[in-house]
Write a protein that holds these residues in place. Structure first.
Motif, short mmCIF file in Angstrom:
data_model
loop_
_atom_site.label_atom_id
_atom_site.label_comp_id
_atom_site.label_asym_id
_atom_site.label_seq_id
_atom_site.Cartn_x
_atom_site.Cartn_y
_atom_site.Cartn_z
N LEU A 97 0.85 -1.19 0.00
CA LEU A 97 0.00 0.00 0.00
C LEU A 97 0.89 1.23 0.00
CD1 LEU A 97 -2.89 -0.65 2.57
CD2 LEU A 97 -3.15 -0.03 0.19
N MET A 98 0.62 2.16 -0.93
CA MET A 98 1.42 3.38 -1.02
C MET A 98 0.52 4.59 -0.89
SD MET A 98 4.29 2.32 -3.86
CE MET A 98 3.16 1.92 -5.18
N PRO A 99 0.82 5.49 0.07
CA PRO A 99 -0.07 6.63 0.33
C PRO A 99 0.05 7.72 -0.73
CG PRO A 99 1.85 6.75 1.76
CD PRO A 99 1.96 5.46 1.00
N ALA A 100 -1.06 7.99 -1.42
CA ALA A 100 -1.07 9.00 -2.47
C ALA A 100 -1.61 10.32 -1.94
CB ALA A 100 -1.92 8.51 -3.65
N ALA A 101 -1.14 11.40 -2.52
CA ALA A 101 -1.65 12.73 -2.17
C ALA A 101 -3.11 12.84 -2.58
CB ALA A 101 -0.81 13.81 -2.85
N ALA A 102 -3.88 13.53 -1.76
CA ALA A 102 -5.31 13.70 -2.00
C ALA A 102 -5.58 15.05 -2.63
CB ALA A 102 -6.07 13.57 -0.68
N TRP A 103 -6.87 15.28 -2.97
CA TRP A 103 -7.28 16.59 -3.49
C TRP A 103 -6.89 17.65 -2.48
CZ3 TRP A 103 -10.75 20.37 -1.74
CH2 TRP A 103 -11.04 21.38 -2.66
N GLY A 104 -6.35 18.75 -2.97
CA GLY A 104 -5.86 19.82 -2.11
C GLY A 104 -4.39 19.70 -1.79
N GLU A 105 -3.82 18.49 -2.05
CA GLU A 105 -2.41 18.26 -1.76
C GLU A 105 -1.57 18.07 -3.02
OE1 GLU A 105 -3.54 15.70 2.27
OE2 GLU A 105 -2.59 14.72 0.58
N LYS A 106 -2.22 17.96 -4.17
CA LYS A 106 -1.51 17.66 -5.41
C LYS A 106 -1.83 18.70 -6.47
CE LYS A 106 -5.08 14.31 -6.81
NZ LYS A 106 -5.31 12.90 -7.18
N SER A 107 -0.93 18.81 -7.44
CA SER A 107 -1.06 19.82 -8.49
C SER A 107 -0.94 19.16 -9.86
CB SER A 107 0.02 20.90 -8.35
OG SER A 107 -0.20 21.69 -7.22
N GLY A 108 -1.67 19.70 -10.79
CA GLY A 108 -1.63 19.22 -12.16
C GLY A 108 -2.82 19.74 -12.93
N THR A 109 -3.28 18.97 -13.93
CA THR A 109 -4.40 19.41 -14.75
C THR A 109 -5.45 18.32 -14.85
OG1 THR A 109 -3.34 18.62 -16.79
CG2 THR A 109 -2.95 20.92 -16.17
N VAL A 110 -6.68 18.74 -15.14
CA VAL A 110 -7.78 17.84 -15.47
C VAL A 110 -8.50 18.43 -16.69
CG1 VAL A 110 -8.14 16.97 -13.13
CG2 VAL A 110 -9.30 19.05 -13.84
N THR A 111 -9.19 17.57 -17.42
CA THR A 111 -9.96 18.02 -18.58
C THR A 111 -11.41 17.62 -18.39
OG1 THR A 111 -8.02 17.65 -19.98
CG2 THR A 111 -10.12 18.02 -21.09
N ASN A 112 -12.33 18.56 -18.51
CA ASN A 112 -13.73 18.26 -18.24
C ASN A 112 -14.46 17.82 -19.51
OD1 ASN A 112 -14.36 20.58 -19.70
ND2 ASN A 112 -15.13 21.73 -17.94
N SER A 113 -15.79 17.72 -19.42
CA SER A 113 -16.59 17.16 -20.51
C SER A 113 -16.62 18.03 -21.76
CB SER A 113 -18.03 16.92 -20.04
OG SER A 113 -18.08 15.98 -19.01
N GLU A 114 -16.32 19.31 -21.64
CA GLU A 114 -16.31 20.19 -22.82
C GLU A 114 -14.89 20.47 -23.31
OE1 GLU A 114 -17.86 24.12 -22.30
OE2 GLU A 114 -16.76 24.50 -20.45
N ARG A 115 -13.95 19.55 -23.00
CA ARG A 115 -12.55 19.64 -23.44
C ARG A 115 -11.79 20.80 -22.79
NH1 ARG A 115 -13.03 21.69 -27.86
NH2 ARG A 115 -15.30 21.68 -28.13
N CYS A 116 -12.24 21.24 -21.64
CA CYS A 116 -11.60 22.38 -20.98
C CYS A 116 -10.56 21.89 -19.98
CB CYS A 116 -12.65 23.24 -20.28
SG CYS A 116 -11.98 24.75 -19.57
N ILE A 117 -9.32 22.28 -20.22
CA ILE A 117 -8.22 21.92 -19.33
C ILE A 117 -8.14 22.96 -18.21
CG2 ILE A 117 -5.72 21.63 -19.16
CD1 ILE A 117 -5.77 20.88 -22.15
N SER A 118 -8.18 22.47 -16.96
CA SER A 118 -8.10 23.35 -15.80
C SER A 118 -7.02 22.84 -14.86
CB SER A 118 -9.43 23.40 -15.05
OG SER A 118 -10.46 23.94 -15.84
N ARG A 119 -6.50 23.74 -14.06
CA ARG A 119 -5.51 23.36 -13.06
C ARG A 119 -6.18 22.89 -11.77
NH1 ARG A 119 -0.51 25.11 -12.29
NH2 ARG A 119 -0.73 23.53 -10.65
N GLN A 120 -5.68 21.79 -11.24
CA GLN A 120 -5.87 21.49 -9.82
C GLN A 120 -4.60 21.96 -9.13
OE1 GLN A 120 -6.97 17.78 -8.12
NE2 GLN A 120 -8.89 17.62 -9.24
N ARG A 121 -4.77 22.71 -8.05
CA ARG A 121 -3.62 23.28 -7.35
C ARG A 121 -3.63 22.85 -5.88
NH1 ARG A 121 -5.29 27.38 -10.94
NH2 ARG A 121 -3.62 28.15 -12.29
#
Length: 904
Positions: free
Chosen positions: A445-469
């Motif tokens: 088992l390896m502990p992964a960073a959760a929402w609010g702790e990790k940074s990168g990008t996601v793409t939503n249903s309308e092809r919009c790339i947004s940052r998670q910070r």
């Protein structure tokens, strides 16, 4: 390129993106001095413009350390990162050397960020050399992917959210938008309020809250979607609705048109096949034929089917035929289930894709391998999700790495998944939650960073790339997924390809790959092109604003909201042979595994309004657990009578694959012969409620997406000696030893709702063993009515209580008891008597929670309506319900309409 423009923010607020559904709402998050997380909708984000649903609004309740996996573990024992990573790398290398790369599989998730996805796909396909990496998006959007490729030549959504607001007719098919994508529904409802002439049609077997608010509801027979849409295609041809650019000018196009018409019945035949009122079907066909600006929104009700790809193409066909594509207010629109389902598809998270929307042709393989400088490249598609776990159960796959998902709950035939993991030589799980149904099978088992702790990008249903910070440091020893994967890759001997220092470097590599051998959309290249986003420096990356792909550049001066490309398929420009969309003939077929004498009913699964996937996040939220806190089996009252099932009593739902034990709930909105059971509950939150164990594992032959909406089942009543609930301030209270129980988290207490098939000799002894006897015990027993009440107080403060009744309808509500526990104040004599009486002193019951944000129950809303609140706005003014996220407004409106009908 200038990417520095940001909307104004309050001190300490960070612009990020919600981790729930594919709407991809912008969130402003901050931490206060007590490390509590506060969120609000980002008013400048183009997906939500400040709106949030109940789940997004409650994000702050789910970010604590409760339940977190904080340290690496090997064989159940805490260890350090070096040991855990080496164990994984050595284990994978051992299996590959002995059994080859096809004996290894990765199962990843739409909860991963694009950068995490990219690195996992690169390791598996480009370095291990197998394509046995698949994602839980296979359960969500794989049929849409396959349908898009057949129609458009590539996996692309041609429209944008604005089209729902600009359309004159919105068709919601297989989509309970009000519950599953609430912010989009709120945008749609706001548009309807501005433009009263706008119409909404819902095509769904169930009368959902979305259907109840529609202008027309078509409760079709499950699995008959293709017949309905082919029939519409025929009507459009007969009324000369063929768009000038779509008229068959080639032999192939003419052949496809004729084949679709050959498969299509007339409206009356379709009404019979779909079990619909012919007049209602004719009305829908007339509305569609007469409305130029039409959007057809579809989701899991279409995709999760053994005919899912054909259903998708049947919907797309009518838009291609009429030219309602690539223009404002027009088009087929697939709304995804997870926040980064599309981002995963972009980087090759599905087993039948390479990265950057490239496939397994020799040219694409060579291009990707050269770009990655990889020692080997997968030469053919890998196993899809259901097949992957079946292969593990058969012993063909020896090592599985599962990232950020819970397949023991979510996959169909889920007990087979248990057997697969138990047989595997190496099971690795990287997750942020310590105890799930899946983590119990992990060797590492390896502990992964959760929402609010990790940074990168996601793409939503309308092809919009947004940052998670990130706005907080990772808990314990948690690390980002991309870092975990990269470290394992380097220990496996692949140091050269995984020397990443930040997610920005990974995104840059991904963006550049989309431009490799790609002249761009409309020029014979792939539509997915992020050339304008390549080469960002640290400041540009940090301030990157939402942008819709394709954005090939040059010429994209500002990657700000609304920039990039809103609509595709405008005047051709698609990656097909001639640049135009393709009609694809599909025929109506009977769903696999139809009901019979042994299994006479059809089971459908899906979401509830306030919960998400397998409760690993929303189960932590007290407010989200107030609305529909138990998993129920919804069925029509006539079916209940037919099978001897009482409302609120226990029912066993059984298929050829497994069974669950639930409580029955009468729902007149259910079609006769059909059941609905929510997908969320698991063995951590309930005794026997993993509906995945019951679900049909048959899959679509093209997409590999399983048939989660059509499982033949049988039901039977399970007699119970007693129904009850317990509330306790103890945070480690074990579940009751009963056949049925559900755990519900409270602010300062735990709650269990349960049913016992056998009554103990003494309820007092049973309660004392479970809840303790320290302090003062008060009790009441009425043997004639089968009622028992027990309460334990310490220093006059309530610490635990138990209520038992032979009939569940005789049990009181829990909210007032929860308040006594959470307030932790001394109780007076009147409140002690109320415990024995089973009702709050001087107060009325609030009823089932409708508004989770303010904790407003059904009876409070009924009182508001009785006092003169005859619309949702008036109810909000009266009792606040519906005044924050708005997710409950359809339910409030349904109560108003129900009371109006009763009064009439």
């Amino acid at each position: 390129m200038n990417t520095s423009i940001q909307p104004p923010r309050q001190p300490g607020e960070v612009h990020t993106t919600c981790p729930y559904c594919g709407v991809g709402c912008g969130v402003l998050a901050r931490m206060d001095k007590d490390n509590r997380v506060h969120v609000r909708g980002d008013p400048e984000h183009p997906a939500n413009f400040g709106r949030l649903c109940s789940k997004g609004a409650a994000l702050g309740e789910t970010t604590g350390l409760n339940g977190r996996l904080l340290h690496p573990r090997v064989h159940g024992q805490r260890t350090d990162w070096d040991t855990a990573l080496a164990t994984v790398a050595d284990g994978l290398n051992r299996v590959i050397r002995r059994d080859g790369p096809e004996a290894v599989g990765f199962y990843v998730s739409g909860q991963l960020l694009t950068e995490d996805y990219y690195v996992a796909n690169k390791l598996m396909k480009g370095y291990i050399g197998s394509a046995n990496i698949d994602t839980n998006s296979r359960l969500c959007m794989a049929s849409s992917v396959a349908g898009h490729i057949r129609a458009f030549g590539e996996d692309l959504v041609p429209g944008c959210y604005e089209d729902l607001e600009r359309a004159d007719l919105v068709v919601l098919t297989g989509s309970n938008l009000a519950w599953c994508h609430p912010v989009l529904y709120q945008r749609l409802e706001a548009a309807r309020a501005r433009r009263p002439g706008m119409r909404v049609v819902v095509i769904d077997p169930r009368e959902t809250e979305t259907a109840a608010q529609a202008d027309l509801h078509l409760p079709l027979r499950p699995g008959s979607d293709v017949a309905l849409w082919n029939g519409l295609f025929r009507r459009l041809v007969e009324t000369d609705q063929i768009h000038r650019d779509i008229r068959p000018e080639t032999e192939a196009a003419d052949s496809n048109l004729k084949r679709i018409l050959h498969e299509a019945g007339d409206a009356d035949a379709v009404a019979s096949a779909c079990d619909l009122n012919p007049r209602a079907l004719h009305l829908f066909y007339d509305w569609f034929a007469g409305t130029e600006r039409t959007v057809s929104v579809y989701s899991q009700g279409v995709n999760q089917s053994s005919q899912g790809t054909d259903k998708v193409n049947a919907i797309i066909n009518v838009h291609i035929l009429t030219g309602r594509l690539g223009r404002p207010g027009c088009g087929p629109f697939s709304v995804t289930g997870q926040p980064n389902a599309m981002g995963g598809r972009e980087v090759g998270g599905l087993s039948n894709q390479l990265a950057a929307h490239m496939g397994f042709s020799q040219g694409d393989r060579i291009r990707v391998q050269r770009y990655w400088d990889s020692p080997r490249i997968a030469r053919q598609p890998g196993m899809k999700a259901v097949e992957l776990f079946r292969a593990a159960a058969q012993g063909r796959v020896k090592a599985l790495w599962i990232m950020a998902t819970n397949p023991v709950v979510s996959l169909p035939d889920a007990d087979l998944v248990k057997r697969a993991l138990a047989r595997c030589e190496l099971v690795v799980v990287s997750d942020c939650i310590a105890n799930t149904d899946t983590t119990g099978y992990a060797h590492v088992l390896m502990p992964a960073a959760a929402w609010g702790e990790k940074s990168g990008t996601v793409t939503n249903s309308e092809r919009c790339i947004s940052r998670q910070r990130a706005f907080r440091t990772p808990a314990g020893e948690a690390r980002p997924d991309w870092w975990i994967i990269s470290q394992v890759a380097r220990l496996m001997g692949f140091d050269r390809g995984f020397a990443y220092g930040s997610p920005r470097e990974i995104f840059d590599e991904h963006a550049r790959l989309t431009a490799v051998h790609n002249p761009g959309p409309g020029m014979g290249g792939r539509t997915l092109h992020l050339g304008a986003l390549a080469g960002m420096n640290a400041k540009q990356w940090d301030t990157l604003q939402p942008v819709q792909w394709p954005c090939p550049g040059p010429g994209l001066d500002t990657a700000g909201p609304g920039r990039g490309t809103q609509r595709l398929a405008t005047n051709g420009g698609l990656p097909t042979e001639d640049g135009h969309p393709r009609l694809h003939p599909v025929c109506a077929e009977t769903p696999g595994n139809t009901p019979d004498a042994r299994f006479p009913l059809v089971l459908n699964t899906g979401r509830t309004r306030d919960h998400w996937h397998t409760l690993t996040r929303t189960g932590l939220s007290v407010s989200l657990s107030t609305h529909q806190p138990e998993p129920r089996c919804d069925l029509h009252p006539e079916d209940a009578t037919r099978f001897g099932l009482a409302d609120g009593h226990l029912v066993r739902v059984r298929s050829a694959w497994g069974s669950v034990l639930l409580r029955a709930r009468y729902q007149t909105g259910q079609r006769r012969g059909e059941l609905f059971v929510p997908m969320h509950w698991n063995d951590c939150y309930a005794a026997q409620a993993r509906i995945g164990a019951v679900a049909n594992p048959i899959t679509d032959p093209i997409s590999g997406q399983p048939e989660l909406k059509h499982t033949p089942v049988a039901v039977e009543a399970v007699p119970a000696a007693a129904y009850g609930f317990v509330l306790s301030r103890a945070d480690d209270l074990p579940p009751p030893e009963t056949a049925y129980w559900v755990r519900i988290n409270g602010h300062a207490h735990q709650r269990f709702v349960f049913a016992s098939t056998e009554a103990p000799d003494s309820w007092r002894d049973w309660a004392g063993r479970w809840l303790g006897t320290e302090g003062t015990v008060v009790e009441m027993a009425d043997r004639a009515r089968g009622v028992y009440r027990f309460a334990r107080l310490v220093d006059d403060r309530l610490v635990a209580c138990l209520f038992i009744a032979a009939d569940p309808a005789a049990l009181p509500g829990c909210d007032w008891l929860a308040g006594l526990l959470d307030n932790n104040r001394p109780l007076g004599a009147e409140e002690r008597l109320a415990l024995l009486a089973g009702r709050p002193a001087g107060e009325a019951e609030t009823g089932e929670t409708v508004c989770a944000c303010f904790g407003v129950g059904e009876r409070i809303i009924e009182s508001a309506v009785a006092a003169g609140a005859h619309d949702t706005e008036a109810v909000t003014r009266h009792c606040k319900a519906g005044g924050y996220c708005g997710s409950c407004r359809p339910a409030i409106n349904a109560i108003i309409q129900r009371l109006a009908r009763s009064a009439a």
